[in-house]
Scaffold this motif. Structure first.
Motif, short mmCIF file in Angstrom:
data_model
loop_
_atom_site.label_atom_id
_atom_site.label_comp_id
_atom_site.label_asym_id
_atom_site.label_seq_id
_atom_site.Cartn_x
_atom_site.Cartn_y
_atom_site.Cartn_z
N GLU A 161 20.87 -3.62 -14.06
CA GLU A 161 20.43 -2.54 -14.97
C GLU A 161 19.60 -2.04 -15.26
N ILE A 162 18.33 -2.24 -14.74
CA ILE A 162 16.90 -1.64 -15.72
C ILE A 162 16.98 -0.54 -14.49
N MET A 163 17.40 -0.67 -13.21
CA MET A 163 17.55 -0.12 -12.57
C MET A 163 18.30 1.50 -13.09
N VAL A 164 20.13 1.47 -13.02
CA VAL A 164 20.73 1.92 -14.00
C VAL A 164 19.93 3.07 -14.95
N ARG A 165 19.39 1.99 -16.07
CA ARG A 165 19.37 2.12 -17.50
C ARG A 165 18.08 3.26 -17.44
N LEU A 166 17.20 3.35 -16.21
CA LEU A 166 16.04 3.93 -16.48
C LEU A 166 16.35 5.31 -15.88
N GLU A 210 13.63 8.83 -12.32
CA GLU A 210 14.40 8.93 -10.58
C GLU A 210 13.51 7.31 -10.07
N THR A 211 14.73 7.51 -8.58
CA THR A 211 13.67 6.46 -8.05
C THR A 211 13.62 6.53 -6.87
N THR A 212 12.71 6.61 -6.09
CA THR A 212 12.38 6.66 -4.45
C THR A 212 12.30 5.67 -4.14
N PHE A 213 12.76 5.93 -2.94
CA PHE A 213 13.03 4.36 -1.90
C PHE A 213 11.90 4.18 -0.39
N LEU A 214 12.05 3.68 -0.19
CA LEU A 214 11.33 3.17 1.03
C LEU A 214 11.17 2.25 2.20
N PRO A 215 12.21 2.14 2.96
CA PRO A 215 12.28 1.32 3.65
C PRO A 215 12.21 0.10 3.76
N SER A 274 0.79 -1.23 -0.02
CA SER A 274 0.26 -0.17 -0.21
C SER A 274 1.25 0.93 -0.34
N LYS A 275 2.08 1.04 0.48
CA LYS A 275 2.89 2.09 1.10
C LYS A 275 3.48 2.54 -0.81
N LEU A 276 3.92 1.25 -1.10
CA LEU A 276 4.40 1.09 -2.27
C LEU A 276 3.87 2.56 -3.59
N VAL A 277 2.31 1.11 -3.09
CA VAL A 277 1.76 2.73 -4.33
C VAL A 277 1.36 3.87 -4.42
N GLU A 278 0.89 4.01 -3.00
CA GLU A 278 0.54 5.40 -2.50
C GLU A 278 2.09 6.05 -3.33
N LEU A 279 3.15 5.97 -2.97
CA LEU A 279 4.21 7.07 -3.28
C LEU A 279 3.98 7.45 -4.82
N SER A 280 4.19 5.45 -5.64
CA SER A 280 3.51 5.42 -7.07
C SER A 280 2.57 7.10 -7.24
N GLN A 281 1.66 6.39 -6.91
CA GLN A 281 0.60 7.65 -7.17
C GLN A 281 0.79 8.90 -7.57
N GLN A 311 7.89 7.50 -11.78
CA GLN A 311 9.22 7.39 -10.88
C GLN A 311 9.03 6.03 -10.48
N LEU A 312 10.34 5.16 -10.39
CA LEU A 312 10.39 3.29 -10.64
C LEU A 312 10.39 3.54 -8.46
N ILE A 313 9.84 3.01 -7.99
CA ILE A 313 9.41 3.04 -6.66
C ILE A 313 9.73 1.86 -6.26
N SER A 314 11.29 1.85 -5.19
CA SER A 314 11.12 0.78 -4.97
C SER A 314 11.68 0.22 -3.68
N GLY A 315 11.07 -0.68 -2.55
CA GLY A 315 11.94 -1.16 -1.35
C GLY A 315 13.65 -1.20 -1.02
#
Length: 245
Positions: free
Chosen positions: A182-187, A193-198, A100-107, A112-116
């Motif tokens: 590789e996908i994260m670096v190429r994106l 950008e990538t947002t990270f969620l602990p 739910s937190k990942l989807v909320e950040l994505s919305q 952006q790519l949202i990653s744990g």
């Protein structure tokens, strides 16, 4: 914006029934990619797809690797009309309550790519824990940035337009364990950008790893070699981006 869940699965049967049942609370369609599992595992996955109406099962005729399974899942998600896909591994490592937190950040940041970003407990194998830092250093070199905190966590939300546009340009990326990095670096190179969620990560007792000691280490080394040369090719662009930041 519409979301689904993508699960690559190669012979993971121990916790997958419980995992799929737990995912029901999020009311998101699930695409599970059977990556050429053995006959017994494949039959079990078929029964699960029949048991859970929200699960779509896609079958690879032979094992192609986790990266290939994720790419198949992302492409199928796009064909079904979804705009974003939540990748969840089949081995029970991830704290799915954070979906739910990942989807909320994505919305909030749909392009952006949202990653744990893993928070490990004592169950993590020490050699895996320390080996991650070597990859972190290479990624910092390849992006000329400390913005990417972790590239190896398979718990993330992909924006499908940006991701599939990149895959279409390159044909396909690494088919095995190197794909996540590789996908994260190429994106990132493409301006995504990538947002990270602990998020907590647990290695289940009696868990099965499909990391191939020699093949995957060679593939990862070759991936980093390609990415370093790719960084040098993009050096002016990356330096300009860093200066603007």
């Amino acid at each position: 914006m519409s979301y689904c869940i993508v699960i690559p699965n190669y012979n993971h049967t121990v916790v997958i029934d419980k995992l799929l049942g737990s995912l029901a609370e999020f009311q998101l369609p699930v695409i599970m990619v059977n990556d050429g599992s053995d006959a017994d595992s494949s039959a079990f996955m078929l029964t699960l797809a029949e048991k859970y109406s929200y699960v779509t099962l896609i079958n690879h005729p032979h094992n192609q690797g986790k990266g290939a399974a994720v790419q198949t899942g992302l492409k199928h998600a796009d064909s079904m009309g979804f705009t974003h896909a939540v990748q969840v591994d089949a081995d029970g490592q991830h704290d799915i309550s954070d979906i739910s937190k990942l989807v909320e950040l994505s919305q909030a940041q749909p392009n952006q790519l949202i990653s744990g970003r893993p928070i490990y407990n004592e169950s993590v194998p020490k050699h895996r824990y320390y080996a991650r830092y070597l990859t972190h250093v290479w990624v910092w070199i390849e992006t000329l940035s400390f913005d990417i905190k972790d590239t190896m966590c398979g718990f993330r939300v992909y924006p499908l337009a940006e991701t599939l546009g990149l895959l279409a340009k390159h044909g396909s990326l690494g088919h095995y364990m190197a794909f996540d990095t590789e996908i994260m670096v190429r994106l990132y190179w493409n301006g995504v950008e990538t947002t990270f969620l602990p998020t907590k990560v647990n290695y289940p007792e009696n868990g099965v790893s499909h990391f191939r000691l020699w093949e995957d280490n060679v593939a990862i080394s070759w991936m980093h070699t390609r990415l370093v040369f790719g960084m040098l090719k993009r050096l002016p662009q990356l330096l300009l981006r860093k200066f603007r930041a």
